[in-house]
Design a protein around this motif. Structure first.
Motif, PDB file in Angstrom:
ATOM      1  N   GLY A 378       0.850  -1.183   0.000  1.00  0.00           N
ATOM      2  CA  GLY A 378       0.000   0.000   0.000  1.00  0.00           C
ATOM      3  C   GLY A 378       0.883   1.229   0.000  1.00  0.00           C
ATOM      4  O   GLY A 378       2.086   1.147  -0.253  1.00  0.00           O
ATOM      5  N   ARG A 379       0.299   2.374   0.284  1.00  0.00           N
ATOM      6  CA  ARG A 379       1.069   3.618   0.301  1.00  0.00           C
ATOM      7  C   ARG A 379       1.891   3.740   1.583  1.00  0.00           C
ATOM      8  O   ARG A 379       1.358   3.651   2.676  1.00  0.00           O
ATOM      9  CB  ARG A 379       0.128   4.821   0.196  1.00  0.00           C
ATOM     10  CG  ARG A 379      -0.512   5.016  -1.156  1.00  0.00           C
ATOM     11  CD  ARG A 379      -1.395   6.266  -1.132  1.00  0.00           C
ATOM     12  NE  ARG A 379      -0.616   7.459  -0.801  1.00  0.00           N
ATOM     13  CZ  ARG A 379      -1.155   8.626  -0.476  1.00  0.00           C
ATOM     14  NH1 ARG A 379      -2.470   8.742  -0.403  1.00  0.00           N
ATOM     15  NH2 ARG A 379      -0.379   9.665  -0.209  1.00  0.00           N
ATOM     16  N   THR A 380       3.199   3.927   1.421  1.00  0.00           N
ATOM     17  CA  THR A 380       4.058   4.251   2.551  1.00  0.00           C
ATOM     18  C   THR A 380       4.370   5.731   2.452  1.00  0.00           C
ATOM     19  O   THR A 380       5.059   6.169   1.532  1.00  0.00           O
ATOM     20  CB  THR A 380       5.338   3.408   2.521  1.00  0.00           C
ATOM     21  OG1 THR A 380       4.985   2.030   2.661  1.00  0.00           O
ATOM     22  CG2 THR A 380       6.280   3.806   3.645  1.00  0.00           C
ATOM     23  N   THR A 381       3.826   6.487   3.381  1.00  0.00           N
ATOM     24  CA  THR A 381       3.881   7.937   3.265  1.00  0.00           C
ATOM     25  C   THR A 381       4.009   8.578   4.635  1.00  0.00           C
ATOM     26  O   THR A 381       3.437   8.073   5.617  1.00  0.00           O
ATOM     27  CB  THR A 381       2.605   8.468   2.581  1.00  0.00           C
ATOM     28  OG1 THR A 381       2.569   9.894   2.678  1.00  0.00           O
ATOM     29  CG2 THR A 381       1.344   7.907   3.223  1.00  0.00           C
ATOM     30  N   PRO A 382       4.743   9.682   4.746  1.00  0.00           N
ATOM     31  CA  PRO A 382       4.801  10.405   6.027  1.00  0.00           C
ATOM     32  C   PRO A 382       3.472  11.085   6.372  1.00  0.00           C
ATOM     33  O   PRO A 382       3.294  11.548   7.500  1.00  0.00           O
ATOM     34  CB  PRO A 382       5.916  11.434   5.799  1.00  0.00           C
ATOM     35  CG  PRO A 382       5.985  11.613   4.314  1.00  0.00           C
ATOM     36  CD  PRO A 382       5.643  10.276   3.733  1.00  0.00           C
ATOM     37  N   GLU A 383       2.556  11.126   5.422  1.00  0.00           N
ATOM     38  CA  GLU A 383       1.254  11.746   5.651  1.00  0.00           C
ATOM     39  C   GLU A 383       0.199  10.689   6.023  1.00  0.00           C
ATOM     40  O   GLU A 383      -0.970  10.805   5.680  1.00  0.00           O
ATOM     41  CB  GLU A 383       0.817  12.513   4.403  1.00  0.00           C
ATOM     42  CG  GLU A 383       1.786  13.634   4.040  1.00  0.00           C
ATOM     43  CD  GLU A 383       1.399  14.346   2.763  1.00  0.00           C
ATOM     44  OE1 GLU A 383       0.513  13.826   2.043  1.00  0.00           O
ATOM     45  OE2 GLU A 383       1.980  15.400   2.481  1.00  0.00           O
ATOM     46  N   TYR A 384       0.651   9.702   6.755  1.00  0.00           N
ATOM     47  CA  TYR A 384      -0.256   8.595   7.085  1.00  0.00           C
ATOM     48  C   TYR A 384      -1.450   9.034   7.936  1.00  0.00           C
ATOM     49  O   TYR A 384      -2.518   8.451   7.853  1.00  0.00           O
ATOM     50  CB  TYR A 384       0.507   7.471   7.796  1.00  0.00           C
ATOM     51  CG  TYR A 384       1.290   7.886   9.011  1.00  0.00           C
ATOM     52  CD1 TYR A 384       0.679   8.012  10.258  1.00  0.00           C
ATOM     53  CD2 TYR A 384       2.660   8.153   8.919  1.00  0.00           C
ATOM     54  CE1 TYR A 384       1.406   8.390  11.375  1.00  0.00           C
ATOM     55  CE2 TYR A 384       3.394   8.542  10.025  1.00  0.00           C
ATOM     56  CZ  TYR A 384       2.763   8.654  11.255  1.00  0.00           C
ATOM     57  OH  TYR A 384       3.474   9.046  12.366  1.00  0.00           O
ATOM     58  N   LEU A 385      -1.303  10.079   8.743  1.00  0.00           N
ATOM     59  CA  LEU A 385      -2.423  10.505   9.571  1.00  0.00           C
ATOM     60  C   LEU A 385      -3.570  11.067   8.747  1.00  0.00           C
ATOM     61  O   LEU A 385      -4.736  10.989   9.154  1.00  0.00           O
ATOM     62  CB  LEU A 385      -1.968  11.559  10.591  1.00  0.00           C
ATOM     63  CG  LEU A 385      -1.028  11.077  11.693  1.00  0.00           C
ATOM     64  CD1 LEU A 385      -0.672  12.223  12.624  1.00  0.00           C
ATOM     65  CD2 LEU A 385      -1.658   9.934  12.485  1.00  0.00           C
ATOM     66  N   ASP A 386      -3.274  11.628   7.606  1.00  0.00           N
ATOM     67  CA  ASP A 386      -4.294  12.218   6.748  1.00  0.00           C
ATOM     68  C   ASP A 386      -4.718  11.302   5.617  1.00  0.00           C
ATOM     69  O   ASP A 386      -5.502  11.710   4.749  1.00  0.00           O
ATOM     70  CB  ASP A 386      -3.766  13.537   6.149  1.00  0.00           C
ATOM     71  CG  ASP A 386      -3.446  14.560   7.227  1.00  0.00           C
ATOM     72  OD1 ASP A 386      -4.223  14.633   8.202  1.00  0.00           O
ATOM     73  OD2 ASP A 386      -2.421  15.257   7.094  1.00  0.00           O
ATOM     74  N   THR A 387      -4.219  10.076   5.621  1.00  0.00           N
ATOM     75  CA  THR A 387      -4.516   9.129   4.545  1.00  0.00           C
ATOM     76  C   THR A 387      -5.471   8.057   5.065  1.00  0.00           C
ATOM     77  O   THR A 387      -5.267   7.534   6.171  1.00  0.00           O
ATOM     78  CB  THR A 387      -3.222   8.465   4.045  1.00  0.00           C
ATOM     79  OG1 THR A 387      -2.292   9.481   3.646  1.00  0.00           O
ATOM     80  CG2 THR A 387      -3.510   7.538   2.870  1.00  0.00           C
ATOM     81  N   PRO A 388      -6.534   7.719   4.308  1.00  0.00           N
ATOM     82  CA  PRO A 388      -7.440   6.643   4.739  1.00  0.00           C
ATOM     83  C   PRO A 388      -6.668   5.353   4.987  1.00  0.00           C
ATOM     84  O   PRO A 388      -5.754   5.003   4.230  1.00  0.00           O
ATOM     85  CB  PRO A 388      -8.413   6.502   3.567  1.00  0.00           C
ATOM     86  CG  PRO A 388      -8.395   7.841   2.896  1.00  0.00           C
ATOM     87  CD  PRO A 388      -6.983   8.336   3.041  1.00  0.00           C
ATOM     88  N   ALA A 389      -7.027   4.655   6.032  1.00  0.00           N
ATOM     89  CA  ALA A 389      -6.274   3.475   6.446  1.00  0.00           C
ATOM     90  C   ALA A 389      -6.200   2.428   5.351  1.00  0.00           C
ATOM     91  O   ALA A 389      -5.174   1.747   5.204  1.00  0.00           O
ATOM     92  CB  ALA A 389      -6.893   2.877   7.711  1.00  0.00           C
ATOM     93  N   HIS A 390      -7.265   2.273   4.563  1.00  0.00           N
ATOM     94  CA  HIS A 390      -7.263   1.204   3.558  1.00  0.00           C
ATOM     95  C   HIS A 390      -6.282   1.470   2.425  1.00  0.00           C
ATOM     96  O   HIS A 390      -5.941   0.554   1.672  1.00  0.00           O
ATOM     97  CB  HIS A 390      -8.678   1.001   2.996  1.00  0.00           C
ATOM     98  CG  HIS A 390      -9.154   2.116   2.113  1.00  0.00           C
ATOM     99  ND1 HIS A 390      -9.767   3.242   2.610  1.00  0.00           N
ATOM    100  CD2 HIS A 390      -9.102   2.278   0.762  1.00  0.00           C
ATOM    101  CE1 HIS A 390     -10.088   4.046   1.617  1.00  0.00           C
ATOM    102  NE2 HIS A 390      -9.685   3.487   0.490  1.00  0.00           N
ATOM    103  N   GLU A 391      -5.806   2.712   2.298  1.00  0.00           N
ATOM    104  CA  GLU A 391      -4.849   3.029   1.231  1.00  0.00           C
ATOM    105  C   GLU A 391      -3.412   2.800   1.674  1.00  0.00           C
ATOM    106  O   GLU A 391      -2.505   2.773   0.845  1.00  0.00           O
ATOM    107  CB  GLU A 391      -5.020   4.489   0.793  1.00  0.00           C
ATOM    108  CG  GLU A 391      -6.366   4.793   0.154  1.00  0.00           C
ATOM    109  CD  GLU A 391      -6.464   6.251  -0.275  1.00  0.00           C
ATOM    110  OE1 GLU A 391      -5.423   6.957  -0.220  1.00  0.00           O
ATOM    111  OE2 GLU A 391      -7.567   6.685  -0.663  1.00  0.00           O
ATOM    112  N   LEU A 392      -3.189   2.657   2.963  1.00  0.00           N
ATOM    113  CA  LEU A 392      -1.830   2.628   3.499  1.00  0.00           C
ATOM    114  C   LEU A 392      -1.207   1.239   3.439  1.00  0.00           C
ATOM    115  O   LEU A 392      -1.901   0.219   3.511  1.00  0.00           O
ATOM    116  CB  LEU A 392      -1.841   3.096   4.951  1.00  0.00           C
ATOM    117  CG  LEU A 392      -2.226   4.553   5.205  1.00  0.00           C
ATOM    118  CD1 LEU A 392      -2.366   4.804   6.699  1.00  0.00           C
ATOM    119  CD2 LEU A 392      -1.196   5.509   4.588  1.00  0.00           C
TER     120      LEU A 392
END
Length: 520
Positions: A378-392
């Motif tokens: 999934g997406r590995t991003t420093p903006e994980y708090l603002d990213t929907p959980a299912h995308e991470l």
């Protein structure tokens, strides 16, 4: 003495009004049309059992329970004023044709009144003009008043309510000329939409008698889906169920009950849930016949509601399936769970069982372990708090979890970069498993972040169960959910000890069975 008056009660009739006026002022045992031996005395309470109360919008049941209750109320209160007779209105849900209907009706009345109305042949006479109903109650030992029905001639001497409903619907006779009771005439005059609804249903050329488009569609197959997870949960507990009165606490939409009724069709099954939405779905399943002819009763209640003295020693099995972790999380944590366990001991009969299937914390919960999480799923991003959980990715989802989880503080050390095969986090085993066991619940992420799964290890659960008075069933055990390992954990997370050796998966679930034994 109770006078049980079952029927759909769409209307009340002039004959019924005259008949009750005649019999309520005298000893029932002396009436000439009485079938069987009645209890001595006069009627003190009228019990209106409104059959098919959860059905409406059909020619057979044109009015909803609310309107039928108004008709009954206006009809019954005159006897309260004249003779001091109390009255009760109880809705009886629709059942498929069954020779158990009378017994099911009596159970419904008892449960809906918390056993305050316990109708037996020793305290009750039945008023019914329907031959199959008369025969059914006679078989159960009840005395019956056949009212409009002439048993010797096997014919009706007066119009029955269904005749009047049909006449309203077809317009054969004006409302003012129908043989309605004075109270029913007032209701239909004051609430013209009631009569208009009957007329509409009788004149709809498409609807069948039962208000459906077709009589051949299997709505159970059409409307319901059978989740594999429910079958797995049921398989884990079914061997520990004691037949009799089975209570499913946290029943949701009744999916587990739909399995229970297959194996225990003669048991009484009570579904309890707090959610009005889930219970609405459960009632819909019941209306559609998903539970067959088993006695299934649903009620809305918080699991923290204390067990009353009238409910003590009334159940043979209480099932708590994936519910106690919610009680811990949304209640007063250990206090709520301990109080619940004590209450269930009070509720169960001797040799009854409390069957708990739920998540469980690992043993050695404070041991420090290393956790690897995939950064490529999934997406590995420093903006994980603002990213929907299912995308991470699982890696970023772990970091989001550490921030969002609210029941208690979580601790971890970052020990490696996101990408690669080395574990990235060092943390207590309890915290690692808290994440691992709920990391896939992304559709309800916000609510899951309020719930704690691993608050007690299995040994803790055993200690609390026995402290509540239960004997531990020897088959009680924690286990690893291998389906979740294969389909959710593998390839996404991995646990290692501090030396880098792979760790076997800790237990994820438990079946905990407590038995109520005879008191010493």
């Amino acid at each position: 003495m109770y006078l049980l008056f079952p029927g759909r009660h769409i209307v009340t009739t002039q004959f019924q009004e005259e008949y009750l006026d005649r019999i309520l002022g005298q000893e029932i045992a002396g009436l000439p049309d009485l079938l069987g031996d009645a209890p001595a005395g006069r009627v003190t309470d009228l019990v209106f059992a409104v059959t098919s109360s959860n059905k409406s919008n059909s020619r057979y049941n044109p009015l909803p329970f609310e309107l039928r209750s108004i008709v009954i109320y206006e009809f019954a209160r005159q006897w309260k004023r004249k003779y001091g007779v109390n009255f009760h209105i109880v809705g009886i849900p629709h059942y498929q044709p069954t020779d158990k209907f009378s017994a099911l009706m009596l159970k419904e009345i008892a449960e809906q009144t918390d056993c305050a109305l316990d109708l037996t042949p020793d305290n009750t006479v039945v008023l019914s003009s329907t031959p199959p109903v008369i025969a059914a109650f006679q078989t159960l030992g009840y005395a019956v008043l056949p009212a409009e029905y002439d048993m010797a001639g096997q014919r009706y001497l007066r119009e029955v309510p269904t005749d009047l409903v049909r006449q309203i619907g077809t317009g054969e006779i004006g409302l003012e000329s129908l043989g309605l009771s004075a109270s029913a005439r007032t209701v239909f005059s004051d609430l013209p939409e009631a009569g208009a609804r009957i007329v509409r249903l009788y004149n709809d050329p498409i609807l069948t008698e039962d208000g459906d488009l077709t009589e051949t569609r299997d709505y159970n197959t059409y409307a319901s889906t059978m989740a594999e997870v429910i079958d797995l949960k049921y398989q884990a507990i079914k061997d520990y169920i004691v037949p009799g009165k089975i209570v499913d606490e946290g029943c949701a939409d009744g999916a587990l009950i739909s399995r229970i009724v297959r194996d225990y069709p003669d048991s009484d099954i009570i579904g309890v849930d707090l959610s009005a939405e889930m219970l609405a779905r459960a009632h819909e399943w019941k209306r559609a016949g998903a539970f067959g002819n088993a006695f299934v009763f649903f009620k809305q209640q918080n699991l923290t509601t204390p067990v009353s003295d009238s409910q003590a020693n009334t159940s043979d099995t209480v099932i708590c399936n994936s519910t106690l972790h919610e009680l811990w999380s949304y209640g007063r944590r250990a206090e709520s769970v301990r109080s619940y366990l004590r209450d269930k001991h009070k509720q169960l009969r001797r040799d009854g069982r409390l069957v708990i299937r739920d998540v469980v914390g690992p043993s050695g919960a404070d041991n420090i372990v290393q956790l690897w999480c995939s950064a490529s799923d999934g997406r590995t991003t420093p903006e994980y708090l603002d990213t929907p959980a299912h995308e991470l990715s699982t890696y970023s989802r772990f970091l989001k979890f550490q921030h969002d989880f609210s029941p208690r503080p979580l601790h971890h050390d970052s020990i490696a970069d996101a990408h690669g095969d080395a574990p990235q986090f060092r943390l207590p085993l309890r915290d690692a498993m808290e994440f691992i066991t709920k990391m896939e619940y992304t559709d309800n992420w916000a609510s899951e972040m309020h719930e704690e799964f691993g608050f007690w290890a299995f040994d803790d659960w055993k200690r609390e169960l026995t402290a509540a008075g239960f004997a531990l069933h020897p088959a009680s055990q924690p286990y690893v959910n291998e389906w979740r390992v294969a389909n959710i954990f593998t390839g996404h997370v991995r646990l290692e000890d501090m030396d880098g050796a792979p760790l076997p998966w800790p237990v994820t679930n438990m079946v905990l069975v407590g038995e109520k034994r005879a008191e010493a």
